[in-house]
Structure formats: C-alpha cells, structure tokens
Design a protein around this motif. Structure first.
Motif, PDB file in Angstrom:
ATOM      1  N   HIS A  58       1.104  -1.332   0.069  1.00  0.00           N
ATOM      2  CA  HIS A  58       0.061  -0.003  -0.110  1.00  0.00           C
ATOM      3  C   HIS A  58       0.915   1.323  -0.036  1.00  0.00           C
ATOM      4  O   HIS A  58       1.786   1.253   0.912  1.00  0.00           O
ATOM      5  N   ALA A  59       0.833   2.034  -1.005  1.00  0.00           N
ATOM      6  CA  ALA A  59       1.533   3.193  -0.975  1.00  0.00           C
ATOM      7  C   ALA A  59       0.927   4.530  -0.943  1.00  0.00           C
ATOM      8  O   ALA A  59      -0.329   4.766  -1.322  1.00  0.00           O
ATOM      9  N   LYS A  60       1.356   5.489  -0.152  1.00  0.00           N
ATOM     10  CA  LYS A  60       0.785   6.811  -0.134  1.00  0.00           C
ATOM     11  C   LYS A  60       2.051   7.770  -0.505  1.00  0.00           C
ATOM     12  O   LYS A  60       2.891   8.333   0.180  1.00  0.00           O
ATOM     13  N   TYR A  61       1.729   8.120  -1.944  1.00  0.00           N
ATOM     14  CA  TYR A  61       2.875   8.894  -2.514  1.00  0.00           C
ATOM     15  C   TYR A  61       2.725  10.296  -2.167  1.00  0.00           C
ATOM     16  O   TYR A  61       1.431  10.869  -2.233  1.00  0.00           O
ATOM     17  N   HIS A  62       3.645  11.233  -2.091  1.00  0.00           N
ATOM     18  CA  HIS A  62       3.517  12.564  -1.609  1.00  0.00           C
ATOM     19  C   HIS A  62       4.339  13.321  -2.735  1.00  0.00           C
ATOM     20  O   HIS A  62       5.859  13.098  -3.287  1.00  0.00           O
ATOM     21  N   VAL A  63       3.747  14.374  -3.484  1.00  0.00           N
ATOM     22  CA  VAL A  63       4.161  15.182  -4.523  1.00  0.00           C
ATOM     23  C   VAL A  63       3.744  16.606  -4.585  1.00  0.00           C
ATOM     24  O   VAL A  63       2.745  16.841  -3.705  1.00  0.00           O
ATOM     25  N   TYR A  64       4.540  17.460  -5.135  1.00  0.00           N
ATOM     26  CA  TYR A  64       4.000  18.773  -5.198  1.00  0.00           C
ATOM     27  C   TYR A  64       3.891  19.191  -6.449  1.00  0.00           C
ATOM     28  O   TYR A  64       4.740  18.581  -7.535  1.00  0.00           O
ATOM     29  N   LEU A  65       2.911  19.909  -6.937  1.00  0.00           N
ATOM     30  CA  LEU A  65       2.673  20.452  -8.367  1.00  0.00           C
ATOM     31  C   LEU A  65       1.956  21.643  -8.427  1.00  0.00           C
ATOM     32  O   LEU A  65       1.443  22.093  -7.909  1.00  0.00           O
ATOM     33  N   THR A  66       2.518  22.061  -9.569  1.00  0.00           N
ATOM     34  CA  THR A  66       1.929  23.222 -10.391  1.00  0.00           C
ATOM     35  C   THR A  66       1.625  22.778 -11.780  1.00  0.00           C
ATOM     36  O   THR A  66       2.475  22.645 -12.569  1.00  0.00           O
ATOM     37  N   ALA A  91      12.371  23.498  -4.842  1.00  0.00           N
ATOM     38  CA  ALA A  91      11.229  24.482  -4.862  1.00  0.00           C
ATOM     39  C   ALA A  91      11.755  25.844  -5.408  1.00  0.00           C
ATOM     40  O   ALA A  91      10.916  26.291  -6.214  1.00  0.00           O
ATOM     41  N   CYS A  92      12.865  26.283  -5.114  1.00  0.00           N
ATOM     42  CA  CYS A  92      13.309  27.566  -5.722  1.00  0.00           C
ATOM     43  C   CYS A  92      13.517  27.335  -7.152  1.00  0.00           C
ATOM     44  O   CYS A  92      13.167  28.285  -7.934  1.00  0.00           O
ATOM     45  N   PHE A  93      13.830  26.252  -7.672  1.00  0.00           N
ATOM     46  CA  PHE A  93      13.886  25.931  -9.066  1.00  0.00           C
ATOM     47  C   PHE A  93      12.398  26.062  -9.716  1.00  0.00           C
ATOM     48  O   PHE A  93      12.470  26.664 -10.811  1.00  0.00           O
ATOM     49  N   ALA A  94      11.520  25.595  -9.071  1.00  0.00           N
ATOM     50  CA  ALA A  94      10.110  25.864  -9.525  1.00  0.00           C
ATOM     51  C   ALA A  94       9.672  27.161  -9.457  1.00  0.00           C
ATOM     52  O   ALA A  94       8.878  27.502 -10.450  1.00  0.00           O
ATOM     53  N   ALA A  95       9.921  28.011  -8.343  1.00  0.00           N
ATOM     54  CA  ALA A  95       9.785  29.251  -8.628  1.00  0.00           C
ATOM     55  C   ALA A  95      10.410  30.060  -9.723  1.00  0.00           C
ATOM     56  O   ALA A  95       9.793  30.747 -10.226  1.00  0.00           O
ATOM     57  N   ALA A  96      11.730  29.544  -9.916  1.00  0.00           N
ATOM     58  CA  ALA A  96      12.516  30.396 -11.034  1.00  0.00           C
ATOM     59  C   ALA A  96      11.679  30.007 -12.433  1.00  0.00           C
ATOM     60  O   ALA A  96      11.825  30.766 -13.398  1.00  0.00           O
ATOM     61  N   ILE A  97      11.320  28.697 -12.768  1.00  0.00           N
ATOM     62  CA  ILE A  97      10.765  28.181 -13.979  1.00  0.00           C
ATOM     63  C   ILE A  97       9.433  29.095 -14.082  1.00  0.00           C
ATOM     64  O   ILE A  97       9.386  29.781 -15.096  1.00  0.00           O
ATOM     65  N   LYS A  98       8.525  29.258 -12.980  1.00  0.00           N
ATOM     66  CA  LYS A  98       7.316  29.828 -13.277  1.00  0.00           C
ATOM     67  C   LYS A  98       7.544  31.564 -13.525  1.00  0.00           C
ATOM     68  O   LYS A  98       6.880  32.089 -14.280  1.00  0.00           O
ATOM     69  N   LYS A  99       8.516  32.002 -13.003  1.00  0.00           N
ATOM     70  CA  LYS A  99       8.886  33.550 -13.312  1.00  0.00           C
ATOM     71  C   LYS A  99       9.520  33.921 -14.634  1.00  0.00           C
ATOM     72  O   LYS A  99       9.056  34.688 -15.289  1.00  0.00           O
ATOM     73  N   GLU A 100      10.165  32.843 -15.193  1.00  0.00           N
ATOM     74  CA  GLU A 100      10.791  32.846 -16.519  1.00  0.00           C
ATOM     75  C   GLU A 100       9.634  32.356 -17.551  1.00  0.00           C
ATOM     76  O   GLU A 100       9.535  32.756 -18.713  1.00  0.00           O
ATOM     77  N   MET A 101       9.012  31.212 -17.077  1.00  0.00           N
ATOM     78  CA  MET A 101       8.053  30.792 -18.234  1.00  0.00           C
ATOM     79  C   MET A 101       6.684  30.428 -17.591  1.00  0.00           C
ATOM     80  O   MET A 101       6.424  29.366 -17.012  1.00  0.00           O
ATOM     81  N   PRO A 102       5.844  31.490 -17.243  1.00  0.00           N
ATOM     82  CA  PRO A 102       4.490  31.422 -16.600  1.00  0.00           C
ATOM     83  C   PRO A 102       3.688  30.280 -16.773  1.00  0.00           C
ATOM     84  O   PRO A 102       2.971  29.786 -15.868  1.00  0.00           O
ATOM     85  N   HIS A 103       3.439  29.989 -17.994  1.00  0.00           N
ATOM     86  CA  HIS A 103       2.822  28.714 -18.516  1.00  0.00           C
ATOM     87  C   HIS A 103       3.268  27.391 -18.195  1.00  0.00           C
ATOM     88  O   HIS A 103       2.580  26.321 -18.336  1.00  0.00           O
ATOM     89  N   ALA A 104       4.384  27.262 -17.622  1.00  0.00           N
ATOM     90  CA  ALA A 104       4.883  25.806 -17.426  1.00  0.00           C
ATOM     91  C   ALA A 104       4.389  25.371 -16.314  1.00  0.00           C
ATOM     92  O   ALA A 104       3.992  25.998 -15.129  1.00  0.00           O
ATOM     93  N   GLY A 105       4.498  24.127 -16.166  1.00  0.00           N
ATOM     94  CA  GLY A 105       4.203  23.214 -14.881  1.00  0.00           C
ATOM     95  C   GLY A 105       5.463  22.545 -14.247  1.00  0.00           C
ATOM     96  O   GLY A 105       6.396  22.400 -14.987  1.00  0.00           O
ATOM     97  N   ILE A 106       5.268  22.293 -13.109  1.00  0.00           N
ATOM     98  CA  ILE A 106       6.204  21.881 -12.363  1.00  0.00           C
ATOM     99  C   ILE A 106       5.831  20.446 -11.513  1.00  0.00           C
ATOM    100  O   ILE A 106       4.825  20.763 -10.733  1.00  0.00           O
ATOM    101  N   LEU A 107       6.169  19.198 -11.581  1.00  0.00           N
ATOM    102  CA  LEU A 107       5.780  18.211 -10.652  1.00  0.00           C
ATOM    103  C   LEU A 107       7.085  17.616 -10.072  1.00  0.00           C
ATOM    104  O   LEU A 107       8.074  17.366 -10.645  1.00  0.00           O
ATOM    105  N   SER A 108       7.130  17.695  -8.643  1.00  0.00           N
ATOM    106  CA  SER A 108       8.494  17.553  -7.944  1.00  0.00           C
ATOM    107  C   SER A 108       7.977  16.206  -7.004  1.00  0.00           C
ATOM    108  O   SER A 108       6.916  16.241  -6.191  1.00  0.00           O
ATOM    109  N   LEU A 109       8.697  15.010  -7.294  1.00  0.00           N
ATOM    110  CA  LEU A 109       8.147  13.596  -6.642  1.00  0.00           C
ATOM    111  C   LEU A 109       8.998  13.658  -5.417  1.00  0.00           C
ATOM    112  O   LEU A 109      10.168  13.828  -5.220  1.00  0.00           O
ATOM    113  N   GLU A 110       8.565  12.650  -4.639  1.00  0.00           N
ATOM    114  CA  GLU A 110       9.208  12.177  -3.446  1.00  0.00           C
ATOM    115  C   GLU A 110       9.325  10.727  -3.152  1.00  0.00           C
ATOM    116  O   GLU A 110       8.387   9.905  -3.480  1.00  0.00           O
ATOM    117  N   ALA A 111      10.436  10.281  -3.175  1.00  0.00           N
ATOM    118  CA  ALA A 111      10.723   8.772  -3.105  1.00  0.00           C
ATOM    119  C   ALA A 111      10.320   8.154  -1.598  1.00  0.00           C
ATOM    120  O   ALA A 111       9.842   8.996  -0.720  1.00  0.00           O
TER     121      ALA A 111
END
Length: 356
Positions: A58-66, A91-111
């Motif tokens: 049984h898995a309970k995966y945790h991710v962050y998404l924009t 996190a800061c990478f995601a913020a920088a992506i959104k600042k330079e490319m506002p229409h982009a998405g970011i998905l950050s996974l956790e093992a």
C-alpha cells in the motif's frame, strides 16, 4: 552538443567526493539570527497525497505540483530529488521556472521514506531501495498525477533528476516508457564513475553530520554554514522537509545508512543507459573532471548537452536555482518538437499544381 560553462564564480568543485568533503570541512561564520523556514505554498500550487494499493503493498505517495496552463502544450518539468533529500529541493527551481516561463508546470516527486510511505498490506515496513523499485514508484506517481489531473496524456515533459534521482530518470528514459511525451531528460551532478567512487566517502559524511538539531532553524543554519546548500532561500525551503520531530529534538527524516546495500546498484551501468536514453539529453555538473570515459566519448560525438556550473556545489538546483531553471527552459525550447515547422511534402505540392 558542445561543452558550455556557466558564468564563472569564485569557487569551484572537482569530483563528488571532494564536494562532500568541502561540505564537511568548510564552515562559514555563525549568523547572528537564525533563518525562518519557507513553506511549500510559496513555490507550488498543490500538495498531493496519492494512494495506491496492490496485493503486495500500500503506497501513499507525496508530490508537489503546479500544473501547466495548457496540458496539451506543456511543458511539464518533472523533478526527482537525490538520496536523503525531498521534493522541496526543487522549490526555488520551481519558482524560477514559473517566473521565466509562467505557463509551464512543475511536478516534484518524493521517494519512499523521503516523504512517500510504502508498506505491506498489513502496515509493516517494506525495506526496498533497489533502483528497480524506485523506478516503479516514480512511474506510479506520474501516472497517478495524470489521473488526478484528468490529463488524457502526459504533457510534453522534461524529466530532471538530481544525484540518485538522475539515475532513476536515466533508467526511465532508456526504457522509453514515457514515449514521445518525454521531450528530454537532464541529470544533475551525477556520473557513474565518480558516483561509485564517492560512495566510499558516504559513510564518513553521514557520521560527520549532526545526528539531530534543537530546532529546524538550527538545521537550516548548519546546511548554510557547512556549505551543503549554498543559497539561503533554498535552505529555508528544503531543509524543514528533511527533519522530523522526536521529543525535543529534530532528527533526519531519512536514515540513509539503511539504504547502503543498494548504493552501488543505483549507479552501475548509468553511463550506458544515459547515452541510450530515448530523448534529448543534458548533463549539468559542478566540476569538469567528473566525466567517465564512456561519457567523454559520447560528449565528443555530440550525443548530449554538457554544462558545467563551477560556482555550484552538489545541490546544483538549490545553489543556483535561477540559472538551472533557465538552462532547463532553453533545453526544452531547443528540443520541443511541437514548435518545429516542417516543409510541405512534394506530393502535396504536386497535388496543388505547383512546380517542384
């Protein structure tokens, strides 16, 4: 692709083990005030808990998404952290992506044991950190996010993996399981040869760092003073997620000593898999002497883009998040097949009565 060197800084790095030793031995003066942690909503739109059950676990995966503004166009930058880190290392990478490319998405996974929890059906711990299992977890998270968001197919994606995450990303790209939706993949500061050599120093590093902290603020301060992370905002974002409270002390969330028997298997064969990856390839390093022979040959043959960022330490995406984000955006733009304008077919021109 030619070798490129990012803007030169005052510091440089050699191999992975040297970066680790620098983190242990080089302390900055104590700061007069302790920093305040930055919470995840400053960097991502959503925090998702994704549950999945089978006969064996049984898995309970945790991710962050924009999510990307238009899933059909993307891009979606999928990120996987290294051993001992969490999804907040991007996190800061995601913020920088959104600042330079506002229409982009970011998905950050956790093992597993890094934020995600995987147990047997009876609730007992499953101790399995093999690369094969970590790859399965990663693909499961991506599929569950796709289902949760109602995406017909995965948005055009760039898969970014740091250290252990780079090994996971490389295997997935080599297998081709994400198909044409994987525009490219990038590996941050890990190469098979130097990674395996650095494993000899891993036990020393783990024994040298504090076993616990009196507060999360002190943990953040230690990461900055030891130069484990060189950017204060990045440390304020990611370090709190590395710690869990045990009584009056804050302990490390992930006990890396329990993963030791899988360390070598994470990286063995990685160079060959990287070169066979079924998408555009990028390698970002914090030092110039980390390429092994197989990658040196591949780089001279133009099989991947190599960028050296000497002012960064091992945690490239945390030390220089804006620069890393810019490189990944440009990497996507260069390799986005949807933006290509192909010339008309000869048969179509003839059917239109045009001379060719």
């Amino acid at each position: 692709m030619p070798l490129t060197t990012a803007d030169e800084g005052n510091s440089s790095s050699s191999d992975s083990s040297a970066s680790t030793n620098d983190s242990i031995d080089t302390l900055r003066p104590s700061e007069s005030t302790l920093p305040t942690p930055n919470p995840w909503p400053q960097y991502f739109e959503q925090e998702l808990f994704l549950e999945s059950s089978s006969e064996n676990q049984h898995a309970k995966y945790h991710v962050y998404l924009t999510p990307p503004r238009d899933p059909a166009k993307g891009p979606l930058f999928i990120c996987h952290h290294g051993a001992g880190a969490t999804g907040m290392s991007f996190a800061c990478f995601a913020a920088a992506i959104k600042k330079e490319m506002p229409h982009a998405g970011i998905l950050s996974l956790e093992a597993r044991e890094h934020g995600s929890v995987v147990t047997s059906p009876s609730g007992e711990e499953i101790l399995d950190f093999s690369i094969e299992t970590l790859v399965k977890d990663t693909l499961a998270m991506i599929e569950l996010v796709k289902q949760r968001q109602g995406w017909h197919k995965l948005p055009p994606a760039v898969f970014v993996g740091h250290s252990l995450g780079g090994a996971i990303v490389t295997r997935i790209a080599a297998d081709g399981v994400l198909g044409a939706q994987l525009v490219g993949f990038a590996v941050l500061d890990v190469v098979e040869g130097s990674a395996i050599e650095a494993l000899m120093h891993m036990k020393t590093y783990l024994a040298s760092r504090p076993a616990s902290f009196a507060s999360v603020d002190q943990a953040i301060n230690w990461h900055i003073r030891s130069r484990t992370i060189r950017d204060l905002e990045s440390a304020k974002a990611s370090v709190p997620s590395l710690m869990i409270r045990d009584g009056e002390r804050w302990m490390w969330r992930t006990d890396l000593t329990r993963t030791q028997r899988w360390w070598e298997g994470w990286f063995t064969g990685m160079s060959g898999l990287f070169l066979r990856g079924r998408a555009a390839k990028a390698l970002l390093l914090a030092g110039t002497d980390r390429l092994d022979k197989e990658l040196m040959v591949g780089q001279m043959q133009g099989k991947f883009q190599l960028t050296v960022i000497p002012e960064a330490g091992h945690f490239i995406q945390e030390d220089v998040p804006e620069k890393t984000a810019h490189l990944m955006i440009e990497f996507f733009k260069r390799n986005d097949r949807s933006s290509l304008v192909l010339p008309p077919k000869v048969s179509d021109l003839l059917a239109q009565g045009k001379r060719v």
